[in-house]
Design an enzyme around this catalytic site. Structure first.
Site, PDB file in Angstrom:
ATOM      1  N   PHE A 139     -41.148 -54.812 -56.292  1.00  0.00           N
ATOM      2  CA  PHE A 139     -40.487 -55.878 -57.062  1.00  0.00           C
ATOM      3  C   PHE A 139     -41.492 -56.887 -57.614  1.00  0.00           C
ATOM      4  O   PHE A 139     -41.151 -57.648 -58.521  1.00  0.00           O
ATOM      5  CB  PHE A 139     -39.535 -56.692 -56.160  1.00  0.00           C
ATOM      6  CG  PHE A 139     -38.401 -55.930 -55.558  1.00  0.00           C
ATOM      7  CD1 PHE A 139     -37.275 -55.624 -56.305  1.00  0.00           C
ATOM      8  CD2 PHE A 139     -38.435 -55.546 -54.220  1.00  0.00           C
ATOM      9  CE1 PHE A 139     -36.209 -54.940 -55.738  1.00  0.00           C
ATOM     10  CE2 PHE A 139     -37.374 -54.866 -53.650  1.00  0.00           C
ATOM     11  CZ  PHE A 139     -36.258 -54.563 -54.405  1.00  0.00           C
ATOM     12  N   SER A 180     -36.574 -52.802 -66.122  1.00  0.00           N
ATOM     13  CA  SER A 180     -35.626 -53.744 -66.726  1.00  0.00           C
ATOM     14  C   SER A 180     -35.016 -53.198 -68.005  1.00  0.00           C
ATOM     15  O   SER A 180     -35.658 -52.434 -68.745  1.00  0.00           O
ATOM     16  CB  SER A 180     -36.389 -55.034 -67.062  1.00  0.00           C
ATOM     17  OG  SER A 180     -35.604 -55.882 -67.853  1.00  0.00           O
ATOM     18  N   TYR A 235     -42.703 -59.416 -71.651  1.00  0.00           N
ATOM     19  CA  TYR A 235     -42.139 -59.021 -70.355  1.00  0.00           C
ATOM     20  C   TYR A 235     -41.628 -57.588 -70.410  1.00  0.00           C
ATOM     21  O   TYR A 235     -41.974 -56.740 -69.579  1.00  0.00           O
ATOM     22  CB  TYR A 235     -41.003 -59.989 -69.978  1.00  0.00           C
ATOM     23  CG  TYR A 235     -40.148 -59.504 -68.835  1.00  0.00           C
ATOM     24  CD1 TYR A 235     -40.653 -59.452 -67.545  1.00  0.00           C
ATOM     25  CD2 TYR A 235     -38.824 -59.085 -69.057  1.00  0.00           C
ATOM     26  CE1 TYR A 235     -39.871 -58.996 -66.493  1.00  0.00           C
ATOM     27  CE2 TYR A 235     -38.046 -58.636 -68.017  1.00  0.00           C
ATOM     28  CZ  TYR A 235     -38.562 -58.589 -66.739  1.00  0.00           C
ATOM     29  OH  TYR A 235     -37.790 -58.135 -65.716  1.00  0.00           O
ATOM     30  N   LYS A 274     -42.935 -53.994 -68.466  1.00  0.00           N
ATOM     31  CA  LYS A 274     -42.072 -53.113 -67.659  1.00  0.00           C
ATOM     32  C   LYS A 274     -42.117 -51.688 -68.220  1.00  0.00           C
ATOM     33  O   LYS A 274     -42.144 -50.711 -67.460  1.00  0.00           O
ATOM     34  CB  LYS A 274     -40.636 -53.646 -67.637  1.00  0.00           C
ATOM     35  CG  LYS A 274     -40.476 -54.952 -66.860  1.00  0.00           C
ATOM     36  CD  LYS A 274     -40.580 -54.714 -65.362  1.00  0.00           C
ATOM     37  CE  LYS A 274     -40.468 -55.986 -64.554  1.00  0.00           C
ATOM     38  NZ  LYS A 274     -40.581 -55.784 -63.106  1.00  0.00           N
ATOM     39  N   PHE A 281     -29.951 -54.434 -65.399  1.00  0.00           N
ATOM     40  CA  PHE A 281     -29.336 -55.283 -66.413  1.00  0.00           C
ATOM     41  C   PHE A 281     -29.277 -56.711 -65.815  1.00  0.00           C
ATOM     42  O   PHE A 281     -30.286 -57.155 -65.292  1.00  0.00           O
ATOM     43  CB  PHE A 281     -28.019 -54.651 -66.889  1.00  0.00           C
ATOM     44  CG  PHE A 281     -28.317 -53.518 -67.853  1.00  0.00           C
ATOM     45  CD1 PHE A 281     -28.976 -52.365 -67.437  1.00  0.00           C
ATOM     46  CD2 PHE A 281     -28.056 -53.643 -69.198  1.00  0.00           C
ATOM     47  CE1 PHE A 281     -29.354 -51.360 -68.335  1.00  0.00           C
ATOM     48  CE2 PHE A 281     -28.416 -52.642 -70.115  1.00  0.00           C
ATOM     49  CZ  PHE A 281     -29.061 -51.511 -69.679  1.00  0.00           C
TER      50      PHE A 281
HETATM   51  N1  UFG Z   1     -26.956 -68.122 -71.731  1.00  0.00           N
HETATM   52  C1  UFG Z   1     -26.335 -69.251 -72.201  1.00  0.00           C
HETATM   53  N2  UFG Z   1     -26.640 -70.441 -71.601  1.00  0.00           N
HETATM   54  C2  UFG Z   1     -27.534 -70.525 -70.558  1.00  0.00           C
HETATM   55  C3  UFG Z   1     -28.153 -69.357 -70.084  1.00  0.00           C
HETATM   56  C4  UFG Z   1     -27.856 -68.157 -70.695  1.00  0.00           C
HETATM   57  O1  UFG Z   1     -25.534 -69.210 -73.129  1.00  0.00           O
HETATM   58  O2  UFG Z   1     -27.766 -71.661 -70.066  1.00  0.00           O
HETATM   59  C5  UFG Z   1     -26.607 -66.815 -72.328  1.00  0.00           C
HETATM   60  C6  UFG Z   1     -27.793 -66.081 -72.915  1.00  0.00           C
HETATM   61  O3  UFG Z   1     -27.976 -66.432 -74.267  1.00  0.00           O
HETATM   62  C7  UFG Z   1     -27.377 -64.628 -72.716  1.00  0.00           C
HETATM   63  C8  UFG Z   1     -26.536 -64.650 -71.441  1.00  0.00           C
HETATM   64  O4  UFG Z   1     -26.129 -65.999 -71.285  1.00  0.00           O
HETATM   65  O5  UFG Z   1     -26.566 -64.230 -73.774  1.00  0.00           O
HETATM   66  C9  UFG Z   1     -27.302 -64.209 -70.207  1.00  0.00           C
HETATM   67  O6  UFG Z   1     -28.529 -64.927 -70.157  1.00  0.00           O
HETATM   68  P1  UFG Z   1     -29.495 -64.881 -68.884  1.00  0.00           P
HETATM   69  O7  UFG Z   1     -30.634 -65.817 -69.183  1.00  0.00           O
HETATM   70  O8  UFG Z   1     -28.716 -65.118 -67.644  1.00  0.00           O
HETATM   71  O9  UFG Z   1     -30.004 -63.368 -68.832  1.00  0.00           O
HETATM   72  P2  UFG Z   1     -30.703 -62.491 -69.963  1.00  0.00           P
HETATM   73  O10 UFG Z   1     -29.660 -61.544 -70.478  1.00  0.00           O
HETATM   74  O11 UFG Z   1     -31.409 -63.302 -70.966  1.00  0.00           O
HETATM   75  O12 UFG Z   1     -31.871 -61.753 -69.138  1.00  0.00           O
HETATM   76  C10 UFG Z   1     -31.642 -60.868 -68.074  1.00  0.00           C
HETATM   77  C11 UFG Z   1     -32.782 -60.942 -67.092  1.00  0.00           C
HETATM   78  C12 UFG Z   1     -34.056 -60.487 -67.736  1.00  0.00           C
HETATM   79  C13 UFG Z   1     -33.887 -59.112 -68.310  1.00  0.00           C
HETATM   80  C14 UFG Z   1     -32.694 -59.069 -69.212  1.00  0.00           C
HETATM   81  C15 UFG Z   1     -32.487 -57.652 -69.614  1.00  0.00           C
HETATM   82  O13 UFG Z   1     -32.926 -62.248 -66.622  1.00  0.00           O
HETATM   83  O14 UFG Z   1     -35.083 -60.434 -66.774  1.00  0.00           O
HETATM   84  O15 UFG Z   1     -31.536 -59.571 -68.556  1.00  0.00           O
HETATM   85  O16 UFG Z   1     -31.291 -57.466 -70.191  1.00  0.00           O
HETATM   86  F1  UFG Z   1     -34.978 -58.781 -69.031  1.00  0.00           F
END
Ligand code: UFG
Length: 319
Positions: free
Chosen positions: A71, A115, A139, A143, A167
């Site tokens: 990890f 990822s 990032y 990966k 995911f």
């Molecule tokens: N979002 C908001 N407000 C916030 C945070 C997130 O609207 O305060 C939205 C983002 O735009 C996105 C969704 O919520 O549409 C999820 O966002 P996250 O930041 O929780 O997660 P991500 O989908 O950006 O990223 C995650 C992992 C990454 C990985 C990615 C792969 O954290 O490590 O999924 O799909 F690379």
């Protein structure tokens, strides 16, 4: 059987340590505590504090291990855009050191945390493992580079490897020592941010004009306990000289507004929100095809979004 868990003091790694110990494995942990916490580790785990970049430390950590769950690494998409060299160094070079030391120690089994970021903007939904890999962040590039390194190491040196492409990991696990939860600073992930939302600091909705039913982004959330269950199953189906790549998600998507609705039900209060511009690099929809995980690992997730939100809220002492 002893497993080395690299990054075992982090949110996902510590959950793995807990479950492996419960299932009767011996566990060593290698973690430099750059984003993990020593207090997340149970006393039964052998803990080596250090980095995967140092071959001597890696060698010591591998002592007595038969397999590795890997990890350790930098994991923030946004940070990787600012510091691509750091991501390449820690993630790619660190894994190279780990694989070389595994080869020297004749340890041939590895499960790696890859990822969905390896796919980039999807061309089809749900995303299968044969989808094109065009990462949109350093990032994701690191990966993908590691996945490719594992493929080569399997064919050249007989490694048995599985990459699990995560995911959106969410939820928490309760242990005798308390909850193992996300402790990021700053927190960027949606579910903790939604749960922490207040009238003074409302959670931002990054874009309400996406081409989705309610205009917000759709993601595939997977409970961290289900995710680790997939790792334990992966350990059992590793094959010499073979590298498999398997998506791990729930196979269904939830929009940002659906996550907020779920949190409102769990907390039994309205969640203040602020419509905000789109975040750079966000694709509209990311949903996994999990057919391969079902067939190769005989695995299915059993915890739904409400459970992820409830466990996260409990871990934050909001319930
Ligand atoms: N979002 C908001 N407000 C916030 C945070 C997130 O609207 O305060 C939205 C983002 O735009 C996105 C969704 O919520 O549409 C999820 O966002 P996250 O930041 O929780 O997660 P991500 O989908 O950006 O990223 C995650 C992992 C990454 C990985 C990615 C792969 O954290 O490590 O999924 O799909 F690379």
């Amino acid at each position: 059987m002893r497993i080395l868990v690299t990054g075992g003091a982090g949110y996902i790694g510590a959950t793995a340590v807990e479950i492996l110990l419960q299932q009767g494995f011996d566990v060593s942990v290698l973690d430099d505590l750059s984003s993990g916490f020593a207090d997340a580790l149970p006393s039964q785990a052998r803990f080596i504090e250090g980095t995967i970049l140092n071959m001597h430390t890696v060698r010591e950590a591998l002592t007595g291990a038969s397999a590795v769950i890997h990890f350790a690494g930098k994991s923030l998409v946004g940070e990787s855009v600012q510091k691509p060299d750091l991501y390449r160094d820690v993630n790619v070079h660190g894994t190279r050191v780990l694989l070389e030391e595994m080869r020297l120690a004749n340890i041939k089994q590895i499960v790696f945390s890859s990822s969905a970021a390896t796919y980039g903007e999807p061309t089809t939904t749900p995303i299968t493992e044969s989808a094109p890999t065009q990462p949109t962040s350093p990032y994701g590039e690191t990966k993908l580079a590691i996945d490719q390194m594992l493929t080569k190491e399997a064919s050249a040196h007989g490694l048995a490897a599985i990459s699990l492409r995560y995911f959106n990991v969410a939820g928490s696990m309760k242990t005798e020592r308390g909850w193992l939860r996300e402790r990021h600073n700053p927190e960027t992930h949606l579910i903790p941010n939604v749960l922490h939302s207040t009238a003074d600091h409302p959670v931002k909705i990054f874009g309400s004009d996406w081409p989705t039913a309610d205009g917000t982004c759709i993601r595939d959330y997977i409970h961290v306990v289900d995710l680790i269950d997939a790792h334990v199953r992966a350990l059992r189906v590793l094959k010499d000289s073979h590298h498999a790549i398997i998506n791990i998600g729930s196979g269904r998507g939830y929009s940002v507004r659906e996550v907020i609705d779920s949190a409102q039900k769990v907390l039994e209060r309205p969640i203040p929100t602020l419509d905000s511009p789109r975040r750079d690099g966000d694709p509209a929809v990311l949903v996994a095809s999990i057919e391969l995980a079902e067939s190769l690992l005989n695995w299915r997730p059993s915890r739904d979004l409400a459970q992820m939100v409830t466990d996260t809220a409990s871990s934050l002492e909001l319930l």
